[in-house]
Design a protein around this motif. Structure first.
Motif, PDB file in Angstrom:
ATOM      1  N   ALA A 244       0.780  -1.185   0.065  1.00  0.00           N
ATOM      2  CA  ALA A 244       0.102  -0.070   0.183  1.00  0.00           C
ATOM      3  C   ALA A 244       0.855   1.114  -0.038  1.00  0.00           C
ATOM      4  N   LEU A 245       2.003   1.245   0.736  1.00  0.00           N
ATOM      5  CA  LEU A 245       3.051   2.471   0.646  1.00  0.00           C
ATOM      6  C   LEU A 245       3.809   2.656  -0.511  1.00  0.00           C
ATOM      7  N   LEU A 246       4.139   1.526  -1.170  1.00  0.00           N
ATOM      8  CA  LEU A 246       5.258   1.461  -2.084  1.00  0.00           C
ATOM      9  C   LEU A 246       4.586   1.495  -3.680  1.00  0.00           C
ATOM     10  N   LEU A 247       3.269   1.096  -3.654  1.00  0.00           N
ATOM     11  CA  LEU A 247       2.574   1.223  -4.841  1.00  0.00           C
ATOM     12  C   LEU A 247       2.691   2.872  -5.599  1.00  0.00           C
ATOM     13  N   PRO A 248       2.443   3.845  -4.491  1.00  0.00           N
ATOM     14  CA  PRO A 248       2.388   5.173  -5.254  1.00  0.00           C
ATOM     15  C   PRO A 248       3.994   5.563  -5.698  1.00  0.00           C
ATOM     16  N   VAL A 249       4.868   5.032  -4.874  1.00  0.00           N
ATOM     17  CA  VAL A 249       6.452   5.153  -5.109  1.00  0.00           C
ATOM     18  C   VAL A 249       6.579   4.655  -6.191  1.00  0.00           C
ATOM     19  N   TYR A 250       6.151   3.444  -6.728  1.00  0.00           N
ATOM     20  CA  TYR A 250       6.468   2.790  -7.836  1.00  0.00           C
ATOM     21  C   TYR A 250       5.699   3.422  -9.091  1.00  0.00           C
ATOM     22  N   LEU A 251       4.580   4.071  -8.878  1.00  0.00           N
ATOM     23  CA  LEU A 251       3.828   4.628 -10.111  1.00  0.00           C
ATOM     24  C   LEU A 251       4.665   6.113 -10.112  1.00  0.00           C
ATOM     25  N   MET A 252       5.284   6.696  -9.241  1.00  0.00           N
ATOM     26  CA  MET A 252       5.937   7.916  -9.514  1.00  0.00           C
ATOM     27  C   MET A 252       7.460   7.578  -9.673  1.00  0.00           C
ATOM     28  N   ARG A 253       7.904   6.561 -10.096  1.00  0.00           N
ATOM     29  CA  ARG A 253       9.313   6.165 -10.201  1.00  0.00           C
ATOM     30  C   ARG A 253       9.865   7.142 -11.156  1.00  0.00           C
ATOM     31  N   PHE A 254       9.342   7.666 -12.283  1.00  0.00           N
ATOM     32  CA  PHE A 254      10.028   8.636 -13.114  1.00  0.00           C
ATOM     33  C   PHE A 254      10.028  10.005 -12.307  1.00  0.00           C
ATOM     34  N   SER A 255       9.070  10.399 -11.661  1.00  0.00           N
ATOM     35  CA  SER A 255       8.943  11.507 -10.897  1.00  0.00           C
ATOM     36  C   SER A 255      10.122  11.712  -9.944  1.00  0.00           C
ATOM     37  N   TYR A 256      10.534  10.329  -9.375  1.00  0.00           N
ATOM     38  CA  TYR A 256      11.810  10.492  -8.171  1.00  0.00           C
ATOM     39  C   TYR A 256      13.041  10.638  -8.944  1.00  0.00           C
ATOM     40  N   GLY A 280       7.550  10.911   0.604  1.00  0.00           N
ATOM     41  CA  GLY A 280       8.447  10.132   0.841  1.00  0.00           C
ATOM     42  C   GLY A 280       9.060  10.061   2.351  1.00  0.00           C
ATOM     43  N   LEU A 281       9.071  10.972   3.007  1.00  0.00           N
ATOM     44  CA  LEU A 281       9.329  10.857   4.541  1.00  0.00           C
ATOM     45  C   LEU A 281       8.447  10.250   5.197  1.00  0.00           C
ATOM     46  N   VAL A 282       7.047  10.332   5.073  1.00  0.00           N
ATOM     47  CA  VAL A 282       6.236   9.535   5.693  1.00  0.00           C
ATOM     48  C   VAL A 282       6.371   7.966   5.362  1.00  0.00           C
ATOM     49  N   ALA A 283       6.325   7.923   3.824  1.00  0.00           N
ATOM     50  CA  ALA A 283       6.281   6.412   3.681  1.00  0.00           C
ATOM     51  C   ALA A 283       7.664   5.683   3.929  1.00  0.00           C
ATOM     52  N   ASP A 316      19.694   5.705 -11.443  1.00  0.00           N
ATOM     53  CA  ASP A 316      18.381   5.618 -11.872  1.00  0.00           C
ATOM     54  C   ASP A 316      17.459   5.090 -10.679  1.00  0.00           C
ATOM     55  N   PHE A 317      16.379   5.661 -10.536  1.00  0.00           N
ATOM     56  CA  PHE A 317      15.469   5.101  -9.408  1.00  0.00           C
ATOM     57  C   PHE A 317      14.661   3.692  -9.806  1.00  0.00           C
ATOM     58  N   ARG A 318      14.462   3.863 -10.887  1.00  0.00           N
ATOM     59  CA  ARG A 318      13.754   2.492 -11.404  1.00  0.00           C
ATOM     60  C   ARG A 318      14.644   1.362 -11.076  1.00  0.00           C
ATOM     61  N   LYS A 319      15.892   1.351 -11.502  1.00  0.00           N
ATOM     62  CA  LYS A 319      16.734   0.228 -11.140  1.00  0.00           C
ATOM     63  C   LYS A 319      17.037   0.315  -9.509  1.00  0.00           C
ATOM     64  N   LEU A 320      17.130   1.290  -8.887  1.00  0.00           N
ATOM     65  CA  LEU A 320      17.382   1.263  -7.400  1.00  0.00           C
ATOM     66  C   LEU A 320      16.282   0.386  -6.855  1.00  0.00           C
ATOM     67  N   PHE A 321      14.964   0.623  -7.203  1.00  0.00           N
ATOM     68  CA  PHE A 321      13.981   0.202  -6.641  1.00  0.00           C
ATOM     69  C   PHE A 321      14.045  -1.277  -6.458  1.00  0.00           C
ATOM     70  N   TRP A 322      14.226  -2.025  -7.323  1.00  0.00           N
ATOM     71  CA  TRP A 322      14.250  -3.560  -7.514  1.00  0.00           C
ATOM     72  C   TRP A 322      15.408  -3.809  -7.083  1.00  0.00           C
ATOM     73  N   SER A 323      16.662  -3.372  -7.162  1.00  0.00           N
ATOM     74  CA  SER A 323      17.818  -3.909  -6.777  1.00  0.00           C
ATOM     75  C   SER A 323      17.901  -3.653  -5.296  1.00  0.00           C
ATOM     76  N   SER A 324      17.534  -2.619  -4.549  1.00  0.00           N
ATOM     77  CA  SER A 324      17.452  -2.409  -3.113  1.00  0.00           C
ATOM     78  C   SER A 324      16.729  -3.380  -2.552  1.00  0.00           C
ATOM     79  N   ALA A 325      15.372  -3.679  -3.033  1.00  0.00           N
ATOM     80  CA  ALA A 325      14.710  -4.919  -2.473  1.00  0.00           C
ATOM     81  C   ALA A 325      15.425  -6.070  -2.562  1.00  0.00           C
ATOM     82  N   VAL A 326      16.093  -6.414  -3.469  1.00  0.00           N
ATOM     83  CA  VAL A 326      16.630  -7.886  -3.657  1.00  0.00           C
ATOM     84  C   VAL A 326      17.982  -7.892  -2.651  1.00  0.00           C
TER      85      VAL A 326
END
Length: 375
Positions: A244-256, A280-283, A316-326
Protein backbone atom coordinates in the motif's frame (compact mmCIF):
# COMPACT_ATOMS: atom_id res chain seq x y z
CA UNK A 1 33.83 5.65 -38.44
CA UNK A 2 31.52 5.44 -35.41
CA UNK A 3 29.46 8.49 -34.57
CA UNK A 4 28.76 9.86 -31.12
CA UNK A 5 25.25 8.38 -31.20
CA UNK A 6 26.61 4.93 -32.03
CA UNK A 7 29.11 5.16 -29.17
CA UNK A 8 26.31 6.08 -26.76
CA UNK A 9 24.24 3.11 -27.94
CA UNK A 10 27.23 0.80 -27.55
CA UNK A 11 27.75 2.04 -23.98
CA UNK A 12 24.09 1.51 -23.18
CA UNK A 13 24.20 -2.04 -24.54
CA UNK A 14 27.27 -2.77 -22.43
CA UNK A 15 25.55 -1.36 -19.33
CA UNK A 16 22.54 -3.57 -19.97
CA UNK A 17 24.73 -6.66 -20.32
CA UNK A 18 26.56 -5.78 -17.10
CA UNK A 19 23.31 -5.26 -15.23
CA UNK A 20 21.96 -8.59 -16.50
CA UNK A 21 25.06 -10.32 -15.15
CA UNK A 22 24.62 -8.57 -11.81
CA UNK A 23 20.98 -9.62 -11.62
CA UNK A 24 21.87 -13.23 -12.36
CA UNK A 25 24.50 -13.17 -9.62
CA UNK A 26 22.08 -11.58 -7.13
CA UNK A 27 19.29 -14.06 -7.78
CA UNK A 28 21.74 -16.96 -7.61
CA UNK A 29 22.98 -15.71 -4.24
CA UNK A 30 19.42 -15.31 -2.95
CA UNK A 31 18.51 -18.87 -4.02
CA UNK A 32 21.70 -20.30 -2.52
CA UNK A 33 21.27 -18.39 0.75
CA UNK A 34 17.64 -19.47 1.07
CA UNK A 35 18.48 -23.12 0.43
CA UNK A 36 21.38 -23.00 2.91
CA UNK A 37 19.22 -21.28 5.55
CA UNK A 38 16.46 -23.88 5.30
CA UNK A 39 18.94 -26.78 5.61
CA UNK A 40 21.18 -25.21 8.27
CA UNK A 41 20.01 -25.90 11.82
CA UNK A 42 22.44 -23.49 13.46
CA UNK A 43 24.03 -23.17 16.90
CA UNK A 44 26.01 -26.37 16.56
CA UNK A 45 23.15 -28.67 15.43
CA UNK A 46 24.45 -29.32 11.92
CA UNK A 47 22.49 -29.67 8.68
CA UNK A 48 19.42 -31.37 7.30
CA UNK A 49 19.96 -32.89 3.86
CA UNK A 50 18.60 -30.82 0.96
CA UNK A 51 16.45 -33.79 -0.10
CA UNK A 52 14.87 -34.02 3.35
CA UNK A 53 14.27 -30.25 3.39
CA UNK A 54 12.72 -30.38 -0.09
CA UNK A 55 10.37 -33.19 0.98
CA UNK A 56 9.30 -31.13 4.00
CA UNK A 57 8.57 -28.07 1.87
CA UNK A 58 6.58 -30.16 -0.61
CA UNK A 59 4.60 -31.54 2.31
CA UNK A 60 4.02 -27.97 3.51
CA UNK A 61 2.51 -27.06 0.14
CA UNK A 62 0.27 -30.13 0.32
CA UNK A 63 -0.83 -29.25 3.85
CA UNK A 64 -1.64 -25.66 2.88
CA UNK A 65 -3.51 -26.84 -0.22
CA UNK A 66 -5.52 -29.30 1.88
CA UNK A 67 -6.29 -26.58 4.41
CA UNK A 68 -7.66 -24.35 1.64
CA UNK A 69 -9.58 -26.94 -0.37
CA UNK A 70 -10.70 -29.45 2.28
CA UNK A 71 -10.65 -27.47 5.49
CA UNK A 72 -7.80 -29.46 7.06
CA UNK A 73 -5.79 -27.99 9.91
CA UNK A 74 -2.20 -28.88 10.78
CA UNK A 75 -3.22 -31.27 13.57
CA UNK A 76 -5.52 -33.22 11.25
CA UNK A 77 -3.05 -33.37 8.36
CA UNK A 78 -0.49 -35.61 10.03
CA UNK A 79 -0.88 -38.20 7.29
CA UNK A 80 0.65 -35.70 4.85
CA UNK A 81 3.79 -35.35 6.98
CA UNK A 82 4.27 -38.96 8.09
CA UNK A 83 7.92 -40.02 8.06
CA UNK A 84 9.26 -36.45 7.83
CA UNK A 85 11.41 -36.19 10.95
CA UNK A 86 12.43 -32.58 10.43
CA UNK A 87 9.15 -31.25 9.02
CA UNK A 88 8.25 -28.84 11.83
CA UNK A 89 11.77 -27.45 12.11
CA UNK A 90 12.17 -27.00 8.35
CA UNK A 91 8.83 -25.24 8.06
CA UNK A 92 9.79 -22.89 10.89
CA UNK A 93 13.10 -22.12 9.20
CA UNK A 94 11.38 -21.47 5.87
CA UNK A 95 8.82 -19.13 7.43
CA UNK A 96 11.50 -17.25 9.33
CA UNK A 97 13.58 -16.86 6.17
CA UNK A 98 10.63 -15.47 4.21
CA UNK A 99 9.77 -13.04 7.00
CA UNK A 100 13.36 -11.82 7.27
CA UNK A 101 13.75 -11.45 3.51
CA UNK A 102 10.56 -9.42 3.29
CA UNK A 103 11.70 -7.25 6.22
CA UNK A 104 15.10 -6.66 4.64
CA UNK A 105 13.52 -5.73 1.29
CA UNK A 106 11.08 -3.31 2.93
CA UNK A 107 13.78 -1.68 5.04
CA UNK A 108 16.11 -1.22 2.07
CA UNK A 109 13.29 0.29 0.01
CA UNK A 110 12.46 2.68 2.82
CA UNK A 111 16.04 3.95 2.76
CA UNK A 112 15.99 4.27 -1.04
CA UNK A 113 12.75 6.28 -1.01
CA UNK A 114 13.94 8.44 1.87
CA UNK A 115 17.32 9.26 0.35
CA UNK A 116 15.77 9.99 -3.05
CA UNK A 117 13.24 12.32 -1.44
CA UNK A 118 15.88 14.15 0.58
CA UNK A 119 18.55 14.14 -2.19
CA UNK A 120 20.94 13.14 0.57
CA UNK A 121 22.88 9.84 0.55
CA UNK A 122 23.35 10.04 4.33
CA UNK A 123 19.63 10.38 5.13
CA UNK A 124 18.00 7.46 6.90
CA UNK A 125 14.31 7.00 7.88
CA UNK A 126 15.16 6.45 11.54
CA UNK A 127 15.93 10.19 11.74
CA UNK A 128 12.20 10.91 12.15
CA UNK A 129 12.06 9.05 15.46
CA UNK A 130 10.01 6.04 14.40
CA UNK A 131 12.75 3.57 15.36
CA UNK A 132 12.69 4.85 18.92
CA UNK A 133 8.90 4.64 18.77
CA UNK A 134 9.16 0.92 17.97
CA UNK A 135 11.53 0.47 20.92
CA UNK A 136 9.06 2.30 23.18
CA UNK A 137 6.15 0.15 21.96
CA UNK A 138 8.10 -3.06 22.57
CA UNK A 139 9.10 -1.84 26.04
CA UNK A 140 5.47 -1.12 26.94
CA UNK A 141 4.37 -4.51 25.65
CA UNK A 142 6.96 -6.32 27.76
CA UNK A 143 6.14 -4.31 30.88
CA UNK A 144 2.39 -4.78 30.52
CA UNK A 145 2.07 -8.34 29.19
CA UNK A 146 5.28 -10.02 30.36
CA UNK A 147 6.14 -13.42 28.91
CA UNK A 148 2.83 -13.65 27.01
CA UNK A 149 4.03 -10.90 24.70
CA UNK A 150 5.19 -13.41 22.07
CA UNK A 151 1.66 -14.66 21.51
CA UNK A 152 0.24 -11.20 20.80
CA UNK A 153 -0.44 -10.09 17.25
CA UNK A 154 -3.17 -7.46 17.05
CA UNK A 155 -2.06 -5.73 20.24
CA UNK A 156 1.53 -5.60 19.03
CA UNK A 157 0.51 -3.89 15.78
CA UNK A 158 -1.77 -1.44 17.60
CA UNK A 159 1.02 -0.35 19.95
CA UNK A 160 3.69 -0.04 17.27
CA UNK A 161 1.66 1.66 14.56
CA UNK A 162 -0.19 3.83 17.09
CA UNK A 163 3.04 5.24 18.54
CA UNK A 164 4.58 5.60 15.06
CA UNK A 165 1.50 7.47 13.81
CA UNK A 166 1.60 9.79 16.84
CA UNK A 167 5.29 10.56 16.24
CA UNK A 168 4.69 11.21 12.54
CA UNK A 169 1.76 13.52 13.35
CA UNK A 170 3.92 15.56 15.73
CA UNK A 171 6.72 15.72 13.16
CA UNK A 172 4.39 16.84 10.36
CA UNK A 173 2.71 19.45 12.56
CA UNK A 174 6.12 20.75 13.62
CA UNK A 175 7.20 21.11 10.01
CA UNK A 176 3.91 22.76 9.04
CA UNK A 177 4.01 25.27 11.90
CA UNK A 178 7.63 26.16 11.18
CA UNK A 179 7.24 26.35 7.40
CA UNK A 180 3.94 28.21 7.24
CA UNK A 181 2.22 27.60 3.89
CA UNK A 182 4.79 25.02 2.82
CA UNK A 183 5.90 22.31 5.23
CA UNK A 184 9.55 22.62 6.23
CA UNK A 185 11.39 19.32 5.80
CA UNK A 186 14.39 20.59 7.76
CA UNK A 187 12.19 21.40 10.75
CA UNK A 188 10.54 17.98 10.48
CA UNK A 189 13.95 16.38 10.83
CA UNK A 190 14.78 18.57 13.83
CA UNK A 191 11.52 17.66 15.56
CA UNK A 192 12.09 13.97 14.75
CA UNK A 193 15.62 14.09 16.16
CA UNK A 194 14.40 15.69 19.39
CA UNK A 195 11.66 13.06 19.79
CA UNK A 196 14.16 10.32 19.04
CA UNK A 197 16.53 11.53 21.77
CA UNK A 198 13.75 11.96 24.32
CA UNK A 199 12.27 8.49 23.78
CA UNK A 200 15.69 6.81 23.82
CA UNK A 201 16.47 8.55 27.11
CA UNK A 202 13.24 7.25 28.66
CA UNK A 203 13.76 3.71 27.31
CA UNK A 204 17.36 3.57 28.54
CA UNK A 205 16.34 4.82 31.99
CA UNK A 206 13.56 2.24 32.31
CA UNK A 207 15.97 -0.50 31.22
CA UNK A 208 18.34 0.39 34.06
CA UNK A 209 15.47 -0.01 36.55
CA UNK A 210 14.31 -3.41 35.23
CA UNK A 211 14.99 -6.65 37.02
CA UNK A 212 17.22 -9.14 35.21
CA UNK A 213 14.41 -11.40 34.00
CA UNK A 214 12.39 -8.54 32.47
CA UNK A 215 15.49 -7.02 30.88
CA UNK A 216 16.41 -10.33 29.22
CA UNK A 217 12.83 -10.70 27.96
CA UNK A 218 12.89 -7.18 26.49
CA UNK A 219 16.22 -7.74 24.77
CA UNK A 220 15.14 -11.06 23.28
CA UNK A 221 11.80 -9.67 22.14
CA UNK A 222 13.23 -6.50 20.57
CA UNK A 223 16.12 -8.29 18.85
CA UNK A 224 14.38 -11.49 17.72
CA UNK A 225 10.86 -10.40 16.81
CA UNK A 226 10.97 -12.63 13.74
CA UNK A 227 10.71 -15.71 16.00
CA UNK A 228 7.21 -14.83 17.19
CA UNK A 229 4.17 -16.98 16.50
CA UNK A 230 1.89 -16.73 13.43
CA UNK A 231 4.73 -15.98 11.04
CA UNK A 232 2.62 -16.39 7.89
CA UNK A 233 0.06 -13.94 9.25
CA UNK A 234 2.79 -11.45 10.13
CA UNK A 235 4.30 -11.85 6.67
CA UNK A 236 0.92 -11.20 5.05
CA UNK A 237 0.33 -8.09 7.15
CA UNK A 238 3.81 -6.72 6.44
CA UNK A 239 3.43 -7.31 2.69
CA UNK A 240 -0.03 -5.70 2.62
CA UNK A 241 1.11 -2.56 4.45
CA UNK A 242 4.29 -2.31 2.39
CA UNK A 243 2.48 -2.72 -0.93
CA UNK A 244 0.00 0.00 0.00
CA UNK A 245 2.89 2.39 0.75
CA UNK A 246 5.16 1.38 -2.14
CA UNK A 247 2.60 1.29 -4.95
CA UNK A 248 2.43 5.12 -5.21
CA UNK A 249 6.23 5.23 -5.09
CA UNK A 250 6.50 2.78 -7.97
CA UNK A 251 3.92 4.69 -10.01
CA UNK A 252 5.95 7.87 -9.43
CA UNK A 253 9.32 6.23 -10.17
CA UNK A 254 10.00 8.60 -13.08
CA UNK A 255 9.16 11.61 -10.88
CA UNK A 256 11.66 10.45 -8.26
CA UNK A 257 14.34 10.76 -10.90
CA UNK A 258 13.13 14.32 -11.57
CA UNK A 259 13.40 15.47 -7.94
CA UNK A 260 17.08 14.58 -7.95
CA UNK A 261 17.48 17.94 -9.73
CA UNK A 262 16.90 21.33 -8.13
CA UNK A 263 13.32 22.08 -7.12
CA UNK A 264 12.92 24.69 -9.84
CA UNK A 265 14.01 22.25 -12.53
CA UNK A 266 11.75 19.52 -11.14
CA UNK A 267 8.77 21.91 -11.09
CA UNK A 268 9.46 22.81 -14.73
CA UNK A 269 9.08 19.09 -15.53
CA UNK A 270 5.60 19.08 -13.98
CA UNK A 271 6.67 17.47 -10.69
CA UNK A 272 5.73 18.77 -7.24
CA UNK A 273 8.95 18.17 -5.27
CA UNK A 274 7.52 19.40 -1.95
CA UNK A 275 4.58 17.00 -1.96
CA UNK A 276 6.75 14.10 -3.12
CA UNK A 277 9.30 14.86 -0.43
CA UNK A 278 6.69 14.84 2.33
CA UNK A 279 5.21 11.57 1.05
CA UNK A 280 8.71 10.08 0.85
CA UNK A 281 9.33 11.02 4.47
CA UNK A 282 6.05 9.53 5.67
CA UNK A 283 6.33 6.38 3.54
CA UNK A 284 9.95 5.81 4.55
CA UNK A 285 9.11 6.17 8.23
CA UNK A 286 6.13 3.80 8.07
CA UNK A 287 8.05 1.24 6.02
CA UNK A 288 10.83 1.34 8.59
CA UNK A 289 8.29 0.79 11.35
CA UNK A 290 6.80 -2.16 9.47
CA UNK A 291 10.20 -3.82 9.04
CA UNK A 292 11.47 -3.16 12.56
CA UNK A 293 8.32 -4.58 14.15
CA UNK A 294 9.29 -7.98 12.75
CA UNK A 295 13.08 -7.84 12.39
CA UNK A 296 14.24 -5.80 15.37
CA UNK A 297 16.68 -2.90 15.42
CA UNK A 298 18.26 -3.22 11.95
CA UNK A 299 18.04 0.38 10.78
CA UNK A 300 21.64 0.40 9.50
CA UNK A 301 20.46 -1.67 6.53
CA UNK A 302 18.28 1.22 5.30
CA UNK A 303 21.35 3.44 5.11
CA UNK A 304 23.86 1.05 3.56
CA UNK A 305 21.92 -0.93 0.95
CA UNK A 306 20.96 2.10 -1.21
CA UNK A 307 24.65 3.10 -1.24
CA UNK A 308 25.69 -0.32 -2.48
CA UNK A 309 22.94 -0.42 -5.12
CA UNK A 310 23.89 3.01 -6.46
CA UNK A 311 27.44 1.78 -6.85
CA UNK A 312 26.32 -1.37 -8.68
CA UNK A 313 23.38 -0.10 -10.75
CA UNK A 314 23.73 3.68 -10.91
CA UNK A 315 21.36 6.40 -9.73
CA UNK A 316 18.30 5.58 -11.87
CA UNK A 317 15.48 5.22 -9.34
CA UNK A 318 13.76 2.56 -11.46
CA UNK A 319 16.78 0.27 -11.09
CA UNK A 320 17.35 1.22 -7.47
CA UNK A 321 13.79 0.27 -6.57
CA UNK A 322 14.19 -3.41 -7.48
CA UNK A 323 17.88 -3.81 -6.72
CA UNK A 324 17.44 -2.39 -3.21
CA UNK A 325 14.65 -4.87 -2.48
CA UNK A 326 16.72 -7.87 -3.62
CA UNK A 327 19.94 -6.74 -1.92
CA UNK A 328 18.10 -5.91 1.30
CA UNK A 329 16.49 -9.36 1.40
CA UNK A 330 19.82 -11.05 0.68
CA UNK A 331 21.71 -9.08 3.32
CA UNK A 332 19.11 -9.77 5.99
CA UNK A 333 19.14 -13.49 5.23
CA UNK A 334 22.96 -13.68 5.27
CA UNK A 335 23.04 -11.83 8.60
CA UNK A 336 20.63 -14.31 10.14
CA UNK A 337 22.70 -17.24 8.86
CA UNK A 338 25.85 -15.76 10.39
CA UNK A 339 23.97 -15.14 13.64
CA UNK A 340 23.14 -18.85 13.91
CA UNK A 341 26.75 -19.79 13.17
CA UNK A 342 27.99 -17.88 16.22
CA UNK A 343 27.58 -19.92 19.38
CA UNK A 344 27.95 -18.35 22.83
CA UNK A 345 26.70 -19.72 26.11
CA UNK A 346 23.30 -18.14 26.87
CA UNK A 347 24.01 -15.24 24.51
CA UNK A 348 22.88 -14.52 20.97
CA UNK A 349 24.54 -11.82 18.87
CA UNK A 350 21.89 -9.28 17.74
CA UNK A 351 21.22 -9.41 14.02
CA UNK A 352 21.55 -5.62 13.85
CA UNK A 353 25.18 -5.86 14.99
CA UNK A 354 25.93 -8.44 12.30
CA UNK A 355 24.34 -6.21 9.64
CA UNK A 356 26.58 -3.35 10.72
CA UNK A 357 29.66 -5.56 10.53
CA UNK A 358 28.69 -6.71 7.03
CA UNK A 359 27.64 -3.39 5.53
CA UNK A 360 30.28 -0.98 6.77
CA UNK A 361 33.28 -2.71 5.09
CA UNK A 362 31.30 -3.09 1.86
CA UNK A 363 30.43 0.59 1.89
CA UNK A 364 34.02 1.62 2.52
CA UNK A 365 35.20 -0.63 -0.31
CA UNK A 366 32.63 0.83 -2.70
CA UNK A 367 33.60 4.39 -1.81
CA UNK A 368 37.30 3.68 -2.27
CA UNK A 369 36.81 1.95 -5.61
CA UNK A 370 34.63 4.55 -7.24
CA UNK A 371 32.38 7.31 -5.95
CA UNK A 372 29.27 6.86 -8.02
CA UNK A 373 25.58 7.42 -7.56
CA UNK A 374 24.61 11.08 -7.28
CA UNK A 375 26.73 12.62 -9.99
Amino acid sequence: MPTGLEEIRALRREDKREHRRLWLVLWALVAAALAFDVCFRGWGYGFVSPLEAAKSLIALVRVEFAAITQGYVYTSSSELTTGLKYYAETVMRFRTALLLMAGGAVLALSGTVYQASMRNPMAVPTMLGVSSGVNLAQLLLVLIYGTSVYSLTTTRYLYNYGIAAAILLIVLLGGKLAGGKHASVADMLIVGTVINRMINTVVNYVRTEMDTETLVLFQEYSENSYNIYNQFSNLAIMCAVSLALLLPVYLMRFSYNAISFEDGDASAMGVRPGAMRVYGLVAGALLTTTAMIHCGNVGMLALMVPHLCRYLFGADFRKLFWSSAVCGALLMLLSEIIQRMIVFEEYEVPIGSIISLLTVPVLIWAMLRQRRGWE
